[in-house]
Write a protein that holds these residues in place. Structure first.
Motif, short mmCIF file in Angstrom:
data_model
loop_
_atom_site.label_atom_id
_atom_site.label_comp_id
_atom_site.label_asym_id
_atom_site.label_seq_id
_atom_site.Cartn_x
_atom_site.Cartn_y
_atom_site.Cartn_z
N GLY A 32 0.80 -1.23 0.00
CA GLY A 32 0.00 0.00 0.00
C GLY A 32 0.82 1.27 0.00
O GLY A 32 0.31 2.35 -0.25
N THR A 91 -14.16 -4.67 8.45
CA THR A 91 -13.55 -4.51 7.13
C THR A 91 -14.52 -3.72 6.26
O THR A 91 -15.72 -3.73 6.49
CB THR A 91 -13.28 -5.89 6.48
OG1 THR A 91 -13.18 -5.70 5.07
CG2 THR A 91 -14.41 -6.86 6.74
N GLN A 92 -13.96 -3.01 5.28
CA GLN A 92 -14.84 -2.47 4.24
C GLN A 92 -14.25 -2.82 2.88
O GLN A 92 -14.66 -3.79 2.27
CB GLN A 92 -15.06 -0.96 4.44
CG GLN A 92 -16.12 -0.70 5.53
CD GLN A 92 -16.35 0.75 5.83
OE1 GLN A 92 -16.37 1.58 4.94
NE2 GLN A 92 -16.53 1.06 7.11
N CYS A 93 -13.24 -2.06 2.44
CA CYS A 93 -12.65 -2.44 1.15
C CYS A 93 -11.76 -3.66 1.29
O CYS A 93 -11.46 -4.33 0.32
CB CYS A 93 -11.90 -1.27 0.53
SG CYS A 93 -10.23 -1.01 1.17
N GLY A 94 -11.28 -3.91 2.50
CA GLY A 94 -10.54 -5.13 2.76
C GLY A 94 -9.07 -5.10 2.41
O GLY A 94 -8.36 -6.08 2.64
N PHE A 95 -8.60 -3.99 1.88
CA PHE A 95 -7.20 -3.96 1.43
C PHE A 95 -6.23 -3.99 2.61
O PHE A 95 -5.17 -4.60 2.53
CB PHE A 95 -6.95 -2.71 0.57
CG PHE A 95 -5.70 -2.79 -0.26
CD1 PHE A 95 -5.66 -3.54 -1.42
CD2 PHE A 95 -4.55 -2.12 0.13
CE1 PHE A 95 -4.51 -3.63 -2.18
CE2 PHE A 95 -3.38 -2.20 -0.63
CZ PHE A 95 -3.36 -2.95 -1.79
N THR A 97 -6.98 -5.35 5.45
CA THR A 97 -7.43 -6.41 6.36
C THR A 97 -6.41 -7.53 6.59
O THR A 97 -6.16 -7.88 7.75
CB THR A 97 -8.77 -6.98 5.84
OG1 THR A 97 -9.71 -5.90 5.74
CG2 THR A 97 -9.31 -8.04 6.76
N LEU A 130 -2.65 1.19 8.68
CA LEU A 130 -3.57 2.26 8.30
C LEU A 130 -4.83 1.69 7.69
O LEU A 130 -4.79 0.74 6.90
CB LEU A 130 -2.90 3.19 7.29
CG LEU A 130 -1.82 4.12 7.86
CD1 LEU A 130 -1.09 4.80 6.72
CD2 LEU A 130 -2.45 5.15 8.79
N CYS A 131 -5.96 2.27 8.08
CA CYS A 131 -7.24 1.95 7.44
C CYS A 131 -7.93 3.25 7.16
O CYS A 131 -7.99 4.12 8.03
CB CYS A 131 -8.12 1.08 8.35
SG CYS A 131 -9.78 0.85 7.69
N ARG A 132 -8.43 3.41 5.96
CA ARG A 132 -9.09 4.66 5.61
C ARG A 132 -10.61 4.50 5.62
O ARG A 132 -11.34 5.47 5.66
CB ARG A 132 -8.61 5.08 4.21
CG ARG A 132 -8.87 6.51 3.84
CD ARG A 132 -8.23 7.50 4.77
NE ARG A 132 -8.05 8.78 4.10
CZ ARG A 132 -7.75 9.90 4.73
NH1 ARG A 132 -7.60 9.92 6.04
NH2 ARG A 132 -7.58 11.03 4.06
N CYS A 133 -11.09 3.26 5.56
CA CYS A 133 -12.53 3.05 5.45
C CYS A 133 -13.23 3.08 6.80
O CYS A 133 -14.21 3.79 6.99
CB CYS A 133 -12.83 1.71 4.80
SG CYS A 133 -12.30 1.51 3.11
N THR A 134 -12.76 2.27 7.73
CA THR A 134 -13.53 2.02 8.95
C THR A 134 -13.25 3.02 10.06
O THR A 134 -14.02 3.11 11.01
CB THR A 134 -13.19 0.63 9.54
OG1 THR A 134 -11.81 0.65 9.95
CG2 THR A 134 -13.38 -0.46 8.52
N GLY A 135 -12.12 3.72 9.98
CA GLY A 135 -11.73 4.55 11.10
C GLY A 135 -11.31 3.70 12.30
O GLY A 135 -11.20 4.22 13.40
N TYR A 136 -11.14 2.40 12.10
CA TYR A 136 -10.60 1.43 13.08
C TYR A 136 -11.61 0.94 14.12
O TYR A 136 -11.36 -0.04 14.81
CB TYR A 136 -9.39 2.00 13.84
CG TYR A 136 -8.36 2.62 12.95
CD1 TYR A 136 -7.45 1.83 12.24
CD2 TYR A 136 -8.30 3.99 12.76
CE1 TYR A 136 -6.51 2.40 11.40
CE2 TYR A 136 -7.37 4.58 11.92
CZ TYR A 136 -6.48 3.78 11.24
OH TYR A 136 -5.56 4.34 10.40
N HIS A 137 -12.73 1.65 14.28
CA HIS A 137 -13.62 1.36 15.42
C HIS A 137 -14.10 -0.08 15.40
O HIS A 137 -14.09 -0.77 16.41
CB HIS A 137 -14.79 2.34 15.40
CG HIS A 137 -14.34 3.74 15.24
ND1 HIS A 137 -13.95 4.52 16.31
CD2 HIS A 137 -14.14 4.50 14.14
CE1 HIS A 137 -13.55 5.70 15.87
NE2 HIS A 137 -13.66 5.72 14.55
#
Lengths: 158, 801
Positions: A32, A91-95, A97, A130-137
């Motif tokens: 990434g 997960t959202q986009c899963g990249f 994950t 780093l995760c941009r989708c979930t905000g980690y919560h």
């Protein structure tokens, strides 16, 4: 490699992530960024999570490498951590994950033998990913759930 | 508690609105999903792109011979190789104004060439490409390409680009001004401001930020010489749009000769809907070489080539009475479009921002003017909450400034000015007509849930720990559901913005739903299955969802602006209703009863009052497949399609409350609690929307606290990787306190409003309001984002901004 021996000749400047993805076709490990910041390439080397974009393949010689492909068989049952993340939709986009699953494994595996990790501890554990989708919560909730399940299975107080 | 202000739509199987687990998750969790970088076609060659190292220069010469002779190199190409390829067009030109663009054939407003041959206009501007046997060989060969530049003066700020004597970017664009765009009533607004009891003004910088999906972009081109067909695999949020733009407007090939496939896409947030040179290049080079050509970007490459967001410099004014009634708002904005008009960037910087500035408030007069300018920076595009976030920021900063000026509580000022419930549909005087809302209910819920009344005590307590506590409110309305095609054409959008869905019921009773939308992580497969299953009264597990491939769905528009659930899902619902209606008509034949005696329930039909005369869904599916005994007016099989073009947009809204603590010693700002009450109408899957809300808030906090695209005076992007561009990490955010209100939209059959990115809209304003609140006794009235510890530390010590 995920419990099986692999033999090959690596270039001196070859990165472990290149060997995994391009050489061995283990594409669950992602790339990434160019700087060791994002954590999508995290695998476990001799049980410790490492960023495989910062490890030379040659330096991993003789070591035990575990990737996301080794967590479960293809299409197979999810591990405790994966199942907890599924239930919390971590997960959202899963990249990011696979890297997260590999980074969090140590924390969850030891959960039964120690105090349940606190929320700040889990967040600290995640700072290399780093995760941009979930905000980690949802990921943090997933780890809490996985630790609780592991402790409960070991007869500990949740 | 959830406050509901509307009736839920009639449901069949009742699975809609349920927090079903995402069916996409197991594959993602096992690392088995295929992203572009994972695609490995036989005989693939690898492409690398040479981007300009300087921000503005004439190219005097390019020498490629040395590169061509390096091991593994198959081809080196420059602009001279693609003279018959059209430039990548911009398709959202601000409506109703004279716009200036670099030219494109077909009379369209043009944009950037696939490769730059004469003048480079930003660092990263693509000049040449290498195709080689391996990615490393391709990258290594870039260094052997010799380019001679004649430097030109550089400008990176929109206001400076418009000044006299500024460096000029495009011959066709005098003074770098793409468009001067306005909305609202200038005379009335000016008069209201002139007559006002109180006016407040602010100069704001809404800094440029980088969306940063964790997956960089990538593309694989595969040309089939036998059929003349091209296949593009790309990290795209709009495969159909890319097919339309590339085939008709760039490559000049028939529509049916290009197939675009979006595999699993690793996040987008607006950036992957744009047309980029690499998409055309992999197709052209695949044809030239007779092999698939693959390109995967690096993070630094992404930051120097993928559209960036926000970037407005604004002078804003608010007028009101001494007792807290807002009477006018005015905004003059300088928007930085970057070096070239991106696919829809000019529309984002104008209409999406300007028409939204009055937010949830009932204001008599409003006016916004935007000067959209070209500069030597990466092109501007959408970014999660695009336009609406910039609008909410200026309005919500102004309301706090006004409240402070008249000595009134910021919550009381807001409460007093909310659009009353009975005024919907509400014309905001700036071009939008809000569909529905109960703003008071939403606002009060957020105030209550955040413990707003306890803040004075919490502030005093924080001081005993060396912390300054501040609380910040922000409300917003986000235009979503793009859109009504005719309305969008008036905004200057080229092309329809409807959405499509097809449903096929197979002879064995399983169902396939095909949509033109394309997920970038929103679990479409789960949610669209819920919609279809609910309408048809069947088990969602029997519903398959296909998307992201132009050969699966003939048409569609894609995922952007939080539109899929309020555009594609209604298309699915309406299609399911067509299926249901056909089954009722056919059911009458199969059951031997009049149509008005047919009851459709649980996926099957039965005779009213006689449940024994019945056919199950599977039986109906098989009977329709055979087609035996059907009258001529009923076609066999079950295969229906809908193209949904709504009567108008939809307008989700909400109220957010940020509480921060600032460390007196270090200037560090910590978000200690965050409350958000959003209203997205009826929600299809609350578990999935919850994740989107949480991620959106975190994204907005990132802009407030740490994110900034920083260009130096030479136009070099200083923050060009993740060591220099800060993204929020897990330890930077607390758990949020979330709730919702539900006000259905009348503009689609599901009562849905956009949801995915709406919670990105207010956090920046809420956090800056909170920090200014914490520092207000020092005379601080505004601080520009990002609120880095150093910046706050200096203000704590009395330094001016």
């Amino acid at each position: 490699m995920n419990g099986r021996p692999e033999q090959f000749a690596a270039q001196p400047n070859e990165l472990l992530v290149e060997r995994l993805r391009d050489g061995l076709g283990l594409t669950g490990t992602k790339v990434g960024c160019d700087t060791g910041q994002c954590g999508t390439c995290v695998v476990r080397l001799d049980g410790r999570s490492v960023k495989s974009c910062l490890v030379l393949t040659a330096s991993a010689a003789g070591g035990e490498v575990a990737t996301i492909e080794g967590e479960t068989t293809r299409g197979g049952e999810l591990s405790g951590l994966q199942e907890a993340l599924r239930q919390e939709h971590g997960t959202q986009c899963g990249f990011c994950t696979p890297g997260m699953v590999m980074a969090l494994g140590e924390l969850v595996e030891n959960a039964a033998d120690r105090e349940a990790p606190t929320e700040p501890e889990i967040r600290e554990w995640l700072t290399g990913n780093l995760c941009r989708c979930t905000g980690y919560h949802s990921v943090v909730r997933g780890v809490q759930r996985a630790c609780a399940t592991a402790r409960s299975a070991a007869g500990q107080e949740v | 508690m959830t406050a509901v202000t509307g009736e839920a739509p009639a449901t069949g199987s009742g699975v809609l609105g349920q927090p079903l687990d995402s069916r996409e998750d197991p594959q993602l969790l096992r690392g088995e999903a295929t992203y572009v970088a994972d695609i490995d076609l036989p005989r693939t060659a690898h492409m690398a792109i040479l981007g300009s190292p300087v921000a503005h220069a004439k190219i005097l010469s390019i020498e490629t011979k040395a590169a061509e002779q390096l091991p593994g190199v198959l081809k080196v190409a420059t602009a001279a190789d693609f003279t018959d390829v059209m430039p990548l067009p911009c398709i959202w030109i601000p409506g109703g104004v004279e716009s200036h663009f670099p030219p494109h054939p077909y009379g369209l407003p043009g944009a950037r060439p696939v490769l730059t041959g004469d003048t480079v206009r930003h660092v990263g501007d693509p000049i040449a490409v290498v195709v080689a046997e391996t990615p490393r060989q391709a990258t290594a060969a870039l260094a052997a390409i010799a380019v001679e530049y004649e430097p030109l003066p550089v400008v990176t700020r929109a206001d400076e680009a418009l000044a006299e004597g500024a460096p000029q970017l495009h011959e066709a664009v005098p003074g770098n001004l793409n468009a001067y765009w306005t909305c609202g009533d200038k005379d009335r607004t000016d008069a209201a401001i002139a007559e006002a009891e109180v006016t407040v003004e602010l100069d704001l910088v809404n800094q440029r930020t980088i969306n940063s999906p964790i997956e960089p972009r990538g593309a694989v081109g595969d040309y089939d010489a036998a059929t003349g067909e091209y296949t593009l695999y790309a990290s795209t949020q709009g495969p159909h749009n890319h097919r339309f733009l590339l085939s008709a407007l760039v490559l000049g090939i028939p529509f049916n000769k290009l197939r675009v496939i979006a595999p699993t896409v690793g996040g987008s947030f607006g950036t992957k809907g744009y047309l980029y040179p690499d998409m055309a290049l992999v197709l052209l080079l695949s044809k030239a070489l007779g092999r698939p050509v693959k390109w995967v970007d690096t993070r630094t490459g992404l930051m120097n080539s993928t559209v960036q967001g926000r970037d407005h410099r604004q002078h804003v004014t608010l007028a009101g009475t001494r007792d807290g009634r807002i009477t006018a708002v005015r905004c003059t904005s300088y928007a930085n479009l970057g070096a070239y008009p991106s696919t829809i960037g000019p529309g984002v910087a104008t209409a999406l921002m300007g028409r939204s500035i009055s937010g949830m408030y009932d204001i008599g007069a409003a006016f916004c003017e935007v000067y959209a300018a070209f500069t030597n920076t990466v092109s501007l595009g959408a970014q999660r909450g695009s336009g609406r976030a910039e609008a909410a920021f200026l309005m919500e900063r102004l309301v706090d400034r006004y409240a402070s000026e008249i000595g009134m509580d910021p919550a009381a000022v807001r409460r007093k000015n909310l659009v009353p419930k009975e005024k919907f549909p509400y014309d905001n005087g700036l071009g939008w007509t809000y569909d529905s809302g109960n703003y008071q209910l939403n606002f009060d819920r957020a105030i209550e849930l955040s413990g707003y009344a306890d803040m004075p005590a919490r502030k005093a307590e924080a001081r005993t720990r060396g912390k300054r506590l501040g609380v910040g409110l922000a409300t917003y309305v986000a235009i979503c559901g793009v859109g009504p095609s005719t309305r969008m054409s008036q905004e200057g959008m080229l092309g329809g913005t409807w959405e499509s869905a097809n449903i096929r019921v197979h002879p064995t009773g399983e169902v396939t739903v095909i949509v033109g939308s394309a997920s970038t992580g929103q679990s479409h497969g789960t949610v669209f299955a819920q919609v279809a299953a609910d309408e048809l009264g069947i088990d969602p597990a029997t519903v398959q969802v296909l998307e992201g491939d132009t050969q699966k769905a003939p048409y569609g528009q894609g995922t952007y602006g939080s539109r899929s659930y309020s555009m594609a899902a209604p298309a699915v619902a309406l299609t399911a209703r067509k299926i249901k209606s056909k089954l009722i008509r056919a059911g009458a034949v199969f059951l031997g009863i009049p149509e008005d005696k047919v009851v459709y329930e649980g996926g099957g039909v039965h005779e009213e009052g006689n449940e024994k005369n019945a056919k199950t869904f599977a039986e109906l599916a098989m009977s329709m497949w055979y087609g035996w005994g059907l009258p001529a007016e009923i076609e066999p099989a079950l295969d229906e399609t809908t193209h949904f073009d709504p009567p108008d947009f939809n307008y989700p809204f909400g109220t957010h409350v940020a509480v921060v603590e600032i460390d007196e010693l270090t200037g560090e700002t910590e978000v200690v609690s965050y409350t958000a009450v959003d209203d997205a109408g009826h929600i299809g899957n609350p578990k999935i929307v919850l994740g989107q809300i949480e991620g959106s808030i975190t994204h907005g906090l990132g802009q407030a606290l740490m994110e900034a695209a920083v260009y130096d005076e030479q136009g070099l992007l200083v923050s060009s990787d993740l060591t220099t561009y800060a993204l929020p990490r897990a330890a930077d955010v607390p758990f949020f306190t979330l709730d919702k209100t539900v006000t259905p939209s009348p503009h689609n059959p599901l009562g849905a409003k956009g949801a995915g990115e709406i919670a990105t809209v207010p956090p920046a304003a809420a956090v800056v309001n909170a920090v200014v609140d914490a520092l207000s006794d020092l005379g601080v009235q505004h601080i520009d984002m990002p609120l880095t510890p150093e910046k706050v530390w200096r203000r704590l010590r009395g330094e001016a901004q």
